[in-house]
Motif scaffolding. Structure first.
Motif, PDB file in Angstrom:
ATOM      1  N   PRO A 236       0.805  -1.234   0.000  1.00 60.82           N
ATOM      2  CA  PRO A 236       0.000   0.000   0.000  1.00 60.82           C
ATOM      3  C   PRO A 236       0.829   1.271   0.000  1.00 60.82           C
ATOM      4  N   ASP A 237       2.076   1.214   0.557  1.00 60.78           N
ATOM      5  CA  ASP A 237       2.892   2.430   0.580  1.00 60.78           C
ATOM      6  C   ASP A 237       3.686   2.623  -0.700  1.00 60.78           C
ATOM      7  N   GLY A 238       3.502   1.730  -1.709  1.00 57.66           N
ATOM      8  CA  GLY A 238       4.168   1.878  -2.987  1.00 57.66           C
ATOM      9  C   GLY A 238       5.460   1.115  -3.108  1.00 57.66           C
ATOM     10  N   THR A 239       5.881   0.389  -2.056  1.00 55.95           N
ATOM     11  CA  THR A 239       7.137  -0.373  -2.110  1.00 55.95           C
ATOM     12  C   THR A 239       6.915  -1.667  -2.873  1.00 55.95           C
ATOM     13  N   VAL A 240       7.857  -1.986  -3.765  1.00 55.36           N
ATOM     14  CA  VAL A 240       7.743  -3.220  -4.531  1.00 55.36           C
ATOM     15  C   VAL A 240       7.890  -4.407  -3.587  1.00 55.36           C
ATOM     16  N   VAL A 241       6.950  -5.357  -3.686  1.00 59.33           N
ATOM     17  CA  VAL A 241       6.965  -6.539  -2.827  1.00 59.33           C
ATOM     18  C   VAL A 241       7.978  -7.537  -3.391  1.00 59.33           C
ATOM     19  N   GLY A 242       8.860  -8.043  -2.514  1.00 64.11           N
ATOM     20  CA  GLY A 242       9.851  -9.036  -2.936  1.00 64.11           C
ATOM     21  C   GLY A 242      10.664  -9.510  -1.742  1.00 64.11           C
ATOM     22  N   GLY A 243      11.768 -10.242  -2.036  1.00 68.72           N
ATOM     23  CA  GLY A 243      12.623 -10.734  -0.970  1.00 68.72           C
ATOM     24  C   GLY A 243      14.027 -11.009  -1.470  1.00 68.72           C
ATOM     25  N   GLU A 244      14.902 -11.333  -0.500  1.00 69.62           N
ATOM     26  CA  GLU A 244      16.288 -11.656  -0.812  1.00 69.62           C
ATOM     27  C   GLU A 244      16.377 -13.097  -1.302  1.00 69.62           C
ATOM     28  N   GLY A 245      17.427 -13.374  -2.067  1.00 70.86           N
ATOM     29  CA  GLY A 245      17.639 -14.718  -2.556  1.00 70.86           C
ATOM     30  C   GLY A 245      16.786 -15.007  -3.779  1.00 70.86           C
ATOM     31  N   ASP A 246      16.842 -16.286  -4.221  1.00 72.68           N
ATOM     32  CA  ASP A 246      16.095 -16.693  -5.409  1.00 72.68           C
ATOM     33  C   ASP A 246      14.778 -17.341  -5.014  1.00 72.68           C
ATOM     34  N   ALA A 247      13.775 -17.117  -5.832  1.00 75.03           N
ATOM     35  CA  ALA A 247      12.489 -17.779  -5.651  1.00 75.03           C
ATOM     36  C   ALA A 247      12.573 -19.121  -6.337  1.00 75.03           C
ATOM     37  N   ALA A 248      12.154 -20.172  -5.623  1.00 72.52           N
ATOM     38  CA  ALA A 248      12.212 -21.516  -6.187  1.00 72.52           C
ATOM     39  C   ALA A 248      10.881 -21.918  -6.811  1.00 72.52           C
ATOM     40  N   SER A 249       9.779 -21.475  -6.230  1.00 73.65           N
ATOM     41  CA  SER A 249       8.450 -21.836  -6.743  1.00 73.65           C
ATOM     42  C   SER A 249       7.428 -20.803  -6.283  1.00 73.65           C
ATOM     43  N   ALA A 250       6.206 -20.948  -6.817  1.00 75.02           N
ATOM     44  CA  ALA A 250       5.112 -20.040  -6.436  1.00 75.02           C
ATOM     45  C   ALA A 250       3.797 -20.809  -6.516  1.00 75.02           C
ATOM     46  N   GLU A 251       2.854 -20.423  -5.622  1.00 74.04           N
ATOM     47  CA  GLU A 251       1.555 -21.085  -5.573  1.00 74.04           C
ATOM     48  C   GLU A 251       0.478 -20.008  -5.489  1.00 74.04           C
ATOM     49  N   LEU A 252      -0.465 -20.057  -6.418  1.00 68.26           N
ATOM     50  CA  LEU A 252      -1.517 -19.042  -6.499  1.00 68.26           C
ATOM     51  C   LEU A 252      -2.673 -19.421  -5.594  1.00 68.26           C
ATOM     52  N   GLY A 253      -3.064 -18.509  -4.727  1.00 68.83           N
ATOM     53  CA  GLY A 253      -4.218 -18.704  -3.860  1.00 68.83           C
ATOM     54  C   GLY A 253      -5.399 -17.880  -4.338  1.00 68.83           C
ATOM     55  N   ALA A 256      -4.047 -14.145  -2.982  1.00 72.53           N
ATOM     56  CA  ALA A 256      -2.610 -13.965  -2.745  1.00 72.53           C
ATOM     57  C   ALA A 256      -1.841 -15.003  -3.538  1.00 72.53           C
ATOM     58  N   ILE A 257      -0.571 -14.747  -3.706  1.00 75.04           N
ATOM     59  CA  ILE A 257       0.332 -15.711  -4.324  1.00 75.04           C
ATOM     60  C   ILE A 257       1.457 -15.961  -3.329  1.00 75.04           C
ATOM     61  N   VAL A 258       1.765 -17.226  -3.052  1.00 77.74           N
ATOM     62  CA  VAL A 258       2.775 -17.604  -2.060  1.00 77.74           C
ATOM     63  C   VAL A 258       4.048 -17.997  -2.807  1.00 77.74           C
ATOM     64  N   VAL A 259       5.127 -17.261  -2.521  1.00 76.34           N
ATOM     65  CA  VAL A 259       6.415 -17.507  -3.161  1.00 76.34           C
ATOM     66  C   VAL A 259       7.327 -18.198  -2.145  1.00 76.34           C
ATOM     67  N   THR A 260       7.919 -19.311  -2.554  1.00 77.15           N
ATOM     68  CA  THR A 260       8.855 -20.041  -1.694  1.00 77.15           C
ATOM     69  C   THR A 260      10.262 -19.848  -2.240  1.00 77.15           C
ATOM     70  N   ASP A 261      11.179 -19.347  -1.357  1.00 75.76           N
ATOM     71  CA  ASP A 261      12.542 -19.079  -1.831  1.00 75.76           C
ATOM     72  C   ASP A 261      13.407 -20.332  -1.737  1.00 75.76           C
ATOM     73  N   SER A 262      14.668 -20.181  -2.106  1.00 77.35           N
ATOM     74  CA  SER A 262      15.586 -21.325  -2.146  1.00 77.35           C
ATOM     75  C   SER A 262      15.875 -21.891  -0.776  1.00 77.35           C
ATOM     76  N   SER A 263      15.668 -21.097   0.289  1.00 81.93           N
ATOM     77  CA  SER A 263      15.877 -21.584   1.659  1.00 81.93           C
ATOM     78  C   SER A 263      14.656 -22.330   2.190  1.00 81.93           C
ATOM     79  N   GLY A 264      13.583 -22.325   1.432  1.00 81.80           N
ATOM     80  CA  GLY A 264      12.365 -22.991   1.885  1.00 81.80           C
ATOM     81  C   GLY A 264      11.392 -22.091   2.573  1.00 81.80           C
ATOM     82  N   ALA A 265      11.733 -20.824   2.712  1.00 75.33           N
ATOM     83  CA  ALA A 265      10.816 -19.895   3.388  1.00 75.33           C
ATOM     84  C   ALA A 265       9.704 -19.496   2.438  1.00 75.33           C
ATOM     85  N   ALA A 266       8.456 -19.424   2.925  1.00 70.92           N
ATOM     86  CA  ALA A 266       7.288 -19.058   2.126  1.00 70.92           C
ATOM     87  C   ALA A 266       6.903 -17.599   2.409  1.00 70.92           C
ATOM     88  N   HIS A 267       6.658 -16.891   1.386  1.00 69.44           N
ATOM     89  CA  HIS A 267       6.302 -15.471   1.490  1.00 69.44           C
ATOM     90  C   HIS A 267       4.936 -15.240   0.776  1.00 69.44           C
TER      91      HIS A 267
END
Length: 272
Positions: A236-253, A256-267
């Motif tokens: 909402p404040d205009g900041t691009v949504v993302g994270g550090e590291g590489d995204a390994a996969s994504a799942e559409l809800g 929302a869309i859930v992105v899982t990075d290479s460490s296994g963390a889900a965002h």
């Protein structure tokens, strides 16, 4: 003979003058009589024809000529009451007038009927609409249900919307692009990605592409027939949504869309 001459000589010499005097007196009485000669007034007597009265004089002459002609030929003068008409002629005239009115009425009725019939045919003619076959109607309903839903494919796969297909294609220089292919087979490159895609997803008319870019990940979004170019999902404040590291996969809800990075963390990235 001598006796006759003597008698003529014996007549009084004043007889002849007396006779001549009588004739002169009578003539003088006739000239002096006031009833024999009268004075004419202005406008009487002979008239000289001029330009001003030429038409009047000609008209009077014509009338006098006609008067003299009709006096000599009375049978040529038409009666003042007009030509005589017999009862038979009157009946024929009435019948002819009735026939003319009947013909006019019939023609008018025919014309009116044709005009009204033509207008009625146009108004009663059903509007022709394009009728779909049962199979076409089923395909249309399936497409509408598909467009209102959501779908997700791996990189290299394609999804559809409005009868067109959308897929990620790698260009000759190694960059990735979203390409739209119509039902007629015409392909159009919509935009180029700055990173490497992980998946291709769609919610209704919005396409989502999680990608790895500059040592991190983000989510590209594109509204079909609504955006001229792609953008990034932002908070909402205009900041691009993302994270550090590489995204390994994504799942559409659902929202929302859930992105899982290479460490296994889900965002979870909210789409509302």
């Amino acid at each position: 003979m001598a006796n006759e001459k003597n008698r003529q000589a014996a007549r009084p010499s004043h007889a002849a003058p007396r006779t001549r005097g009588r004739f002169r007196a009578q003539a003088g009485a006739a000239v002096g009589d006031g009833e024999g000669i009268s004075t004419i007034r202005s406008g009487q007597g002979a008239r000289v024809t001029t330009r001003k009265n030429a038409a009047e004089v000609a008209d009077k002459a014509r009338k006098n000529a006609e008067k003299r002609y009709f006096e000599r030929h009375p049978e040529a003068k038409a009666p003042a009451t007009g030509p005589e008409r017999s009862g038979k002629n009157v009946v024929l005239l009435v019948v002819a007038a009735i026939l003319i009115l009947a013909i006019v009425f019939v023609i008018g009725s025919c014309v009116t009927g044709l005009v009204s019939g033509f207008g009625r045919e146009e108004s009663e003619q059903p509007t022709q609409t394009l009728q779909l076959t049962e199979q076409e109607q089923q395909l249309q309903e399936q497409q509408m249900a598909n467009d209102a839903g959501k779908e997700q494919v791996e990189v290299g796969g394609s999804l559809s919307f409005g009868g067109d297909s959308f897929a990620l294609t790698q260009q000759e220089d190694g960059a990735w692009a979203l390409v739209r292919t119509s039902s007629t087979g015409t392909s159009t490159t919509l935009f180029l990605l700055e990173g490497t895609p992980v998946a291709l997803a769609r919610i209704s008319d919005t396409i989502l592409i999680p990608e790895n870019r500059n040592g991190g990940w983000d989510v590209v979004c594109y509204v079909i027939d609504g955006h001229s170019s792609a953008s990034y999902v932002s908070s909402p404040d205009g900041t691009v949504v993302g994270g550090e590291g590489d995204a390994a996969s994504a799942e559409l809800g659902d929202n929302a869309i859930v992105v899982t990075d290479s460490s296994g963390a889900a965002h979870e990235v909210s789409l509302v």
